[in-house]
Design an enzyme around this catalytic site. Structure first.
Site, PDB file in Angstrom:
ATOM      1  N   GLU A 120       9.496 -63.887 -53.272  1.00 51.65           N
ATOM      2  CA  GLU A 120      10.388 -65.043 -53.393  1.00 51.65           C
ATOM      3  C   GLU A 120      10.040 -66.142 -52.390  1.00 51.65           C
ATOM      4  O   GLU A 120      10.898 -66.934 -51.993  1.00 51.65           O
ATOM      5  CB  GLU A 120      11.849 -64.609 -53.252  1.00 51.65           C
ATOM      6  CG  GLU A 120      12.284 -63.692 -54.378  1.00 51.65           C
ATOM      7  CD  GLU A 120      13.707 -63.922 -54.856  1.00 51.65           C
ATOM      8  OE1 GLU A 120      14.334 -64.910 -54.447  1.00 51.65           O
ATOM      9  OE2 GLU A 120      14.186 -63.096 -55.663  1.00 51.65           O
ATOM     10  N   ARG A 150      13.088 -63.046 -46.115  1.00 55.35           N
ATOM     11  CA  ARG A 150      12.660 -63.558 -47.418  1.00 55.35           C
ATOM     12  C   ARG A 150      11.393 -62.832 -47.827  1.00 55.35           C
ATOM     13  O   ARG A 150      10.384 -62.880 -47.135  1.00 55.35           O
ATOM     14  CB  ARG A 150      12.425 -65.072 -47.332  1.00 55.35           C
ATOM     15  CG  ARG A 150      11.997 -65.705 -48.642  1.00 55.35           C
ATOM     16  CD  ARG A 150      13.124 -65.746 -49.670  1.00 55.35           C
ATOM     17  NE  ARG A 150      14.276 -66.505 -49.194  1.00 55.35           N
ATOM     18  CZ  ARG A 150      15.501 -65.991 -49.090  1.00 55.35           C
ATOM     19  NH1 ARG A 150      15.745 -64.730 -49.444  1.00 55.35           N
ATOM     20  NH2 ARG A 150      16.512 -66.740 -48.649  1.00 55.35           N
ATOM     21  N   LYS A 172      23.411 -68.225 -54.468  1.00 56.33           N
ATOM     22  CA  LYS A 172      22.426 -69.270 -54.139  1.00 56.33           C
ATOM     23  C   LYS A 172      21.235 -69.204 -55.087  1.00 56.33           C
ATOM     24  O   LYS A 172      20.757 -68.117 -55.408  1.00 56.33           O
ATOM     25  CB  LYS A 172      21.929 -69.093 -52.695  1.00 56.33           C
ATOM     26  CG  LYS A 172      20.793 -70.041 -52.313  1.00 56.33           C
ATOM     27  CD  LYS A 172      20.159 -69.658 -50.964  1.00 56.33           C
ATOM     28  CE  LYS A 172      18.947 -70.536 -50.678  1.00 56.33           C
ATOM     29  NZ  LYS A 172      18.208 -70.083 -49.467  1.00 56.33           N
ATOM     30  N   ARG A 212      19.322 -81.921 -52.541  1.00 57.63           N
ATOM     31  CA  ARG A 212      19.756 -81.452 -51.225  1.00 57.63           C
ATOM     32  C   ARG A 212      20.818 -82.368 -50.616  1.00 57.63           C
ATOM     33  O   ARG A 212      21.440 -82.028 -49.621  1.00 57.63           O
ATOM     34  CB  ARG A 212      18.555 -81.354 -50.276  1.00 57.63           C
ATOM     35  CG  ARG A 212      17.503 -80.340 -50.706  1.00 57.63           C
ATOM     36  CD  ARG A 212      16.340 -80.296 -49.720  1.00 57.63           C
ATOM     37  NE  ARG A 212      15.311 -79.355 -50.123  1.00 57.63           N
ATOM     38  CZ  ARG A 212      15.300 -78.057 -49.841  1.00 57.63           C
ATOM     39  NH1 ARG A 212      16.299 -77.548 -49.124  1.00 57.63           N
ATOM     40  NH2 ARG A 212      14.322 -77.264 -50.246  1.00 57.63           N
ATOM     41  N   GLN A 266      12.612 -80.039 -47.459  1.00 58.77           N
ATOM     42  CA  GLN A 266      13.686 -80.133 -46.474  1.00 58.77           C
ATOM     43  C   GLN A 266      13.596 -81.441 -45.695  1.00 58.77           C
ATOM     44  O   GLN A 266      12.521 -81.906 -45.352  1.00 58.77           O
ATOM     45  CB  GLN A 266      13.639 -78.943 -45.512  1.00 58.77           C
ATOM     46  CG  GLN A 266      14.181 -77.675 -46.124  1.00 58.77           C
ATOM     47  CD  GLN A 266      14.098 -76.481 -45.186  1.00 58.77           C
ATOM     48  OE1 GLN A 266      13.653 -76.595 -44.057  1.00 58.77           O
ATOM     49  NE2 GLN A 266      14.511 -75.333 -45.674  1.00 58.77           N
ATOM     50  N   ARG A 302      14.933 -66.757 -40.125  1.00 57.89           N
ATOM     51  CA  ARG A 302      13.996 -66.251 -41.133  1.00 57.89           C
ATOM     52  C   ARG A 302      13.128 -65.177 -40.484  1.00 57.89           C
ATOM     53  O   ARG A 302      12.092 -65.450 -39.894  1.00 57.89           O
ATOM     54  CB  ARG A 302      13.167 -67.408 -41.674  1.00 57.89           C
ATOM     55  CG  ARG A 302      13.861 -68.233 -42.749  1.00 57.89           C
ATOM     56  CD  ARG A 302      13.935 -67.500 -44.084  1.00 57.89           C
ATOM     57  NE  ARG A 302      12.606 -67.153 -44.537  1.00 57.89           N
ATOM     58  CZ  ARG A 302      11.801 -67.957 -45.247  1.00 57.89           C
ATOM     59  NH1 ARG A 302      12.242 -69.146 -45.617  1.00 57.89           N
ATOM     60  NH2 ARG A 302      10.604 -67.573 -45.613  1.00 57.89           N
ATOM     61  N   SER A 345      11.308 -74.517 -43.849  1.00 60.08           N
ATOM     62  CA  SER A 345      11.193 -73.167 -44.410  1.00 60.08           C
ATOM     63  C   SER A 345      11.010 -73.200 -45.917  1.00 60.08           C
ATOM     64  O   SER A 345      10.731 -72.179 -46.538  1.00 60.08           O
ATOM     65  CB  SER A 345      12.427 -72.338 -44.044  1.00 60.08           C
ATOM     66  OG  SER A 345      13.599 -72.895 -44.611  1.00 60.08           O
ATOM     67  N   HIS A 362      15.029 -67.300 -55.680  1.00 62.69           N
ATOM     68  CA  HIS A 362      14.114 -68.417 -55.452  1.00 62.69           C
ATOM     69  C   HIS A 362      12.995 -68.371 -56.479  1.00 62.69           C
ATOM     70  O   HIS A 362      12.342 -67.351 -56.649  1.00 62.69           O
ATOM     71  CB  HIS A 362      13.503 -68.342 -54.046  1.00 62.69           C
ATOM     72  CG  HIS A 362      14.543 -68.347 -52.959  1.00 62.69           C
ATOM     73  ND1 HIS A 362      15.295 -67.236 -52.677  1.00 62.69           N
ATOM     74  CD2 HIS A 362      14.949 -69.329 -52.122  1.00 62.69           C
ATOM     75  CE1 HIS A 362      16.141 -67.529 -51.691  1.00 62.69           C
ATOM     76  NE2 HIS A 362      15.954 -68.796 -51.349  1.00 62.69           N
TER      77      HIS A 362
END
Length: 254
Positions: free
Chosen positions: A87, A83, A171, A214, A237, A49, A233, A144
């Site tokens: 977003e 990114r 995605k 996920r 997660q 990232r 991130s 996103h």
């Protein structure tokens, strides 16, 4: 049946969802330390990232950082991602520099994939995709939404658009405001996989409410999931080791 994407020895779109771990160091030293620590976790892929990198607006510094990361984890597939702030990223840059940054990554020979945001000018997206494919680099076309979850028809529409533009891995990540939004994301994923996708797709519902999305990619159709090593991130997660255990548990019972 969706075709697979094979990057190094990793086959995306076959078996359990592949696990990608982000590295987000602000300095080259931090990035090298994070990359080193990933060896014991054995993720399937790594995402850099770059919007977290304090010298991201210095193209030579980014190139040098890429070299250092690659030297630590040469065998792990590497995704290069800037990114944007709009977003959920750390900062904004000009469109011109966004294109330059991604083209540099592609031409460096050090990355296996790049992430390009869907909601850029179509000509710019196509320019970056063409540059990537010319160097045999795969492209994730992403969207996103950190504010909510669009209707399932809109989620499917965005994924189909990413596919039509030539993205190798469409995605989308959305934010649930209630559990029903997670069901919307999962239904849209299943519809896309069964009716429209001719390649692997990546979907997720974020935050704690969306964690289930996920983990259930093998059931509903998402081929890649993002796990956490030290820092997350995106909200929701799961630690890599826990994620691998849960993905294996689901796989064994399918």
């Amino acid at each position: 049946m969706s075709r697979t994407v094979t990057v190094k020895n990793v086959i995306i779109g076959e078996g359990t969802p592949k696990i990608c771990v982000p590295i987000m160091g602000a300095t080259v030293l931090e990035l090298k330390q994070e990359a080193e620590s990933l060896k014991s976790l054995s993720p399937d892929l790594v995402e850099w990232r770059t919007d977290f990198f304090e010298q991201v607006e210095d193209i030579e510094a980014v190139k040098e950082a890429l070299l250092e990361i690659h030297s630590v984890i040469p065998d792990l597939p590497l995704i290069f991602t800037f990114r944007s702030a709009k977003e959920g990223g750390q900062k904004g840059i000009s469109t011109e520099y966004y294109i330059t940054l991604n083209k540099m990554a592609v031409e460096s020979g050090l990355v296996d994939m790049i992430d390009v945001e869907l909601f850029n000018d179509e000509a710019d997206v196509k320019e970056i995709i063409a540059a990537a494919h010319a160097k045999h680099v795969f492209v994730i076309i992403s969207n996103h939404d950190f504010h909510g979850t669009p209707p399932k028809e809109e989620i499917v529409s965005r994924l189909r658009r990413a596919q039509e533009l030539g993205g190798d891995l469409p995605k989308i990540a959305v934010m649930p405001n209630h559990p029903g939004d997670v069901l919307t994301l999962l239904e849209a994923t299943y519809i896309m996989k069964e009716q429209y996708a001719d390649r692997p797709i990546i979907t997720m519902s974020m935050a704690g409410t969306g964690v289930i999305s996920r983990l259930t990619g093998e059931i509903f159709g998402s081929a890649l999931t993002f796990g956490a090593a030290h820092k997350v991130s995106a909200p929701g997660q799961v630690a890599v080791a826990e994620m691998r255990d849960m993905l294996s548990l689901l796989h064994r019972n399918l």
